[in-house]
Structures are given as C-alpha cells and as structure tokens.
Design an enzyme around this catalytic site. Structure first.
Site: not given
Ligand code: SDX
Length: 440
Positions: A320, A378
């Site tokens: 991320h 996700d």
C-alpha cells in the site's frame, strides 16, 4: 532545507509561525509550514514558483498534500484509519453503513432522529429514471460491469439539471443524496443485465444493504428473503471501503470537480480510476491470483515470483502507498471473511487456505518485511464476496458502491473550501527545445 521554530501557533490547517528555509545556490527562501490536527506538517509551496522560478517534482504525489481535509485520516505506520476521528474497527463493529455515510457527509454521527430522516431521504432516491434502463441495451452482455458503471453513472448527468448548480448548497446536497441512493440500484442493474435477468426495483421496506442484496439476487418468480448474516457482513464491508483520504480515485473526483463539472460526471471519473488493478481492481485481481496459484504447495513459487522484479508479477492485495503496517481494514475483512465462510458452510474454501498460507509465508519473508508489504483491504474481500455469491467481475463495482459516499463527501468539501481553485499541475519538460519548421 532547515526548520526554524519561532513560536508555533495557528489553528489546524493555518500557517504556523514555524518556517522552512530553502537554500538554492546562494539564495534563501522562506516557506510557511502548516500544522494539522494530527499527522505530518506540510511545507506550503504554493508560492514557490513565484519566489524561486522553480516547481516541486513529485510524480506519484508520494510527498504531496493537495488539499486540507477533515474527513478521513490514515496513520500508515500505526495502521490506523479514522473517519471524522472515529477508528474504522469501532465503526465497523458498532454502527451501520448509512450512519457512516451521514458521518462522512456531515462530520458527526447522526442522532436517532437525524438517522431516520437521512434514511428516509436516501430510500426515496433509490429508484432511477425509467429511461435509464435503455442505456443497458447498448452494452454487450459480457461487458465488464465497471465499463457499464462508468457509462451509466456518467449518463445520470443527463437527467438531473436541478442539481448541477454546484454553487447552490441545496443542489449539492440533493446530488450527494441521489448519488449515494442510486449507486446500488445501478450496480444491481449492471449485474442483472450481465446474467440476463430482469431488473429488480428497490424496496423501501428494506435497509440500504439488504435492499442492494435483493436487487442483485431476487427474481420476480419467487419471494427473496435477505440473509441477515450476509447483509450485516456486506454492510460492514461497505463501511471499510467508504473513504480513504486522497487515494487515486478520490483525487480524480476532486480534480474533475475543481473545474465545476457535473457531480455525477465527476463520480463517473472516480469509477474509471478505481477500476485499475493497482487500485480498486485489486480485489478482482487478488481472487484471480489465488485461483491461479491453485494449491497451497504452489504458494512458495508465487512468493518467489513476486520477489523477482523481472517477472513483473506482484501479489495482488499486498502492499500500500500509505500503510507500512497491516491495513486495519484487512484485519476486519479477515474476521468478516471467517464469519461468512463459517455461516455459509464454506469453512474449507480452498482459496481461503491458499490466502492464509500466502499471508503466513509473505509476512515472514525478508523481502516483504523490508519493503513493509502487508495484506491490504483487497486481500480477503474477494474470498468473502465470492462466498456471498457475487461473481468476481462485480467485486470492484461493490467497492465503487461503498466508495461513492467518500467521493461525494470529498467533492463537497473541495467545492466548499474557499482555498479551492481549478487543479492545474505543472511539469518538468524533457522534450525538444524550440525548433523551426523545416523550410521547403
Ligand atoms: C487500494 O490509495 C489508497 O488508499 C488505495 C486504497 C483505497 O482504499 O482507496 O487503499 C485501495 O487501492 C489498495 C491497494 C490495492 N492494490 C494492490 O493490492 C495491487 C498490488 N499492490 C501494489 O501494486 C502496490 O503495493 C501499490 C500500488 C498498492 C502501492 O504502490 P506504491 O506505493 O507505489 O508502491 P511501490 O510500487 O513503490 O512498491 C514499493 C516496493 C517496490 O519495490 P522497489 O521498487 O522498492 O524495489 O514494493 C514492491 C515494489 O516492487 N511492491 C510489491 C508489491 N507492492 C509493492 N512487490 C510484490 N508484490 C506487491 N504487491
């Protein structure tokens, strides 16, 4: 550049009395420093070009704040996410998605009366103009539902001329309510169209998420009973996806909105950006990756591939830009995943076993530890959504349904910010210098 603390003062977001001094050659330039409520200070470079004749350079905006905001805050090192100051895990545990929509839009959790009125308003906007159904006949049945969403949400801007004067506060509010209310209806229509089933109208007797489930899974030929465990789990998943500071799709909506464009068209631009596998498309890509791995004993092979730059392969659902710790949403997502799989009797889902093994190996591996790569939201969402019954192509559409409130709240904040002006980045030009057109 050096900091010179005089006597820090000023309210959150305003210039403090601290200054940064930029030295270029034998020139020194003073830059204001602004302090927020929490999080890093910012060096205000708004006048840098005027002062120095130079731009800043930050292609991925890794060190650039493009706005002041009071909506969402992420502490990437701690792995903390706050919506208007409330931690995401507490919101996921203690409230519902529509109350979180109210919080993101208005800044405070709703009282009972405020919630009842807000729910009535949203409920009464869930239907779309009947002519919207005609847009669908132009799409191929096998079109990716995100392509359908971009086109159909953009088309909403051709219907609501009474909410396009964005300088009018009331019209901004109506547009926000319409967007939040109609997104699930359009998403469900995109799904029904892809499987050749008739569209199912919204039902005003159901809560927001239960209504979405019935629009997706009900058929006219028999009654549909919403499973409360699934509805609660999906409602929590919507809360986790609702907003996330200035991510790529939210920044797209802000930039589109900064020109004064129609709010529905701005949301369509956010959907387009979210579709990418590096962003919202990662939930679909992560599930497809788990399917490609196929078995637990092939996990080491894929972890090795992800570490080999020349392979071009990345672990979808890992890493991320901001979180350099565990994504707090991924923890809630993992818990929800186990709850759903247990409730639906999929405890032995082979893909879950592969995901757990992949996470175990990656979190122990030097490469991932050194690059601070952890599972993000996700990683577990795909397994959960598949267990609920959604096809993998619809996963990013579900992300868009939830993120709509974040996009619209950020769009409203941008429009109402007296400092806001049309976004117009500059560049570092590396093309050919001036040259004359060749004479005959
Ligand atoms: C979302 O911004 C948001 O807030 C987004 C989001 C939201 O709610 O809006 O949180 C939603 O988009 C989550 C992210 C979903 N994407 C994926 O899961 C796709 C896989 N992840 C990566 O592509 C990547 O981690 C990003 C895109 C998420 C982050 O990109 P960055 O910050 O630009 O990271 P990077 O590309 O600079 O990577 C840093 C290093 C690189 O190695 P070096 O060049 O330093 O040697 O880590 C490596 C990368 O090669 N790396 C990975 C990796 N992610 C980064 N290596 C293997 N697998 C990965 N998944």
């Amino acid at each position: 550049m050096s900091d010179r603390e005089t006597n820090g003062a000023g309210s959150p977001g305003e210039a403090t009395r601290q200054h940064a001094t930029l030295t270029i050659g034998n020139e020194q330039y003073e830059l204001d420093v602004r302090r927020g409520t929490i999080g890093p200070d910012v060096v205000d470079v708004g006048n840098l070009y005027k002062q120095t004749g130079r731009f800043t350079y930050d292609p991925g905006f890794t060190s650039t704040a493009n706005c002041k905001s009071s909506i969402t805050f992420i502490d990437g090192d701690k792995g903390e996410l706050l919506y208007r100051g409330y931690p995401i895990d507490q919101l996921a545990e203690n409230t519902n998605f529509l109350a979180v929509c109210y919080l993101l839009l208005y800044g405070e959790l709703p009282t009972n009366t405020e919630f009842i009125n807000f729910r009535r308003t949203i409920t009464n906007h869930t239907m779309v103009h009947e002519q919207m159904t005609r847009f669908f006949t132009g799409y191929r049945r096998d079109a990716h539902p995100m392509a359908v969403m971009v086109g159909t949400v953009g088309a909403l801007s051709s219907f609501y001329h009474d909410s396009t004067d964005i300088t009018d506060q009331e019209q901004r509010e109506i547009a926000s309510h319409r967007m939040i209310a109609k997104m699930p209806t359009i998403a469900a229509m995109a799904y029904k169209y892809s499987i050749g089933q008739p569209f199912i109208y919204p039902r005003n007797d159901l809560d927001y998420t239960s209504n979405f489930l019935q629009m997706c899974f009900a058929v006219p030929s028999e009654p549909y009973i919403v499973n409360p465990i699934i509805s609660r789990a999906l409602d929590r998943i919507f809360i986790l996806h609702a907003d996330h500071e200035q991510n790529a799709s939210t920044s797209t909506v802000r930039l589109a909105g900064s020109s004064g464009a129609n709010p529905f068209a701005c949301i369509a631009s956010g959907i387009a950006c979210l579709w990418g596998p590096a962003h919202g498309g990662a939930n679909e890509a992560a599930l497809n990756m788990l399917k490609e791995i196929g078995s637990v004993d092939r996990v080491p092979e894929f972890v090795a591939k992800a570490k080999d730059k020349s392979s071009g392969f990345r672990l979808m659902g890992f890493g991320h830009r901001v979180y350099k710790n565990y994504d707090p949403r991924a923890k809630v997502m993992q818990k929800t995943c186990h709850e759903i799989l247990d409730a639906l009797g999929h405890r032995d889902d082979p893909l879950l076993k592969i995901a757990i093994e992949l996470e175990r190996i990656a979190l122990q591996d030097e490469y991932f530890i050194e690059k601070k790569l952890y599972p993000n939201i996700d990683f577990y969402s795909g397994i959960t959504l598949r267990a609920i019954g959604f096809p993998v192509e619809l996963f990013t559409v579900l992300f868009a349904v939830a993120r709509t409130v974040g996009w619209i709240a950020q769009w409203k904040e941008m429009i109402e910010d007296p400092e806001q002006r049309i976004g117009r980045p500059r560049q570092l030009y590396i093309g050919p210098p001036r040259r004359e057109f060749p004479a005959e």
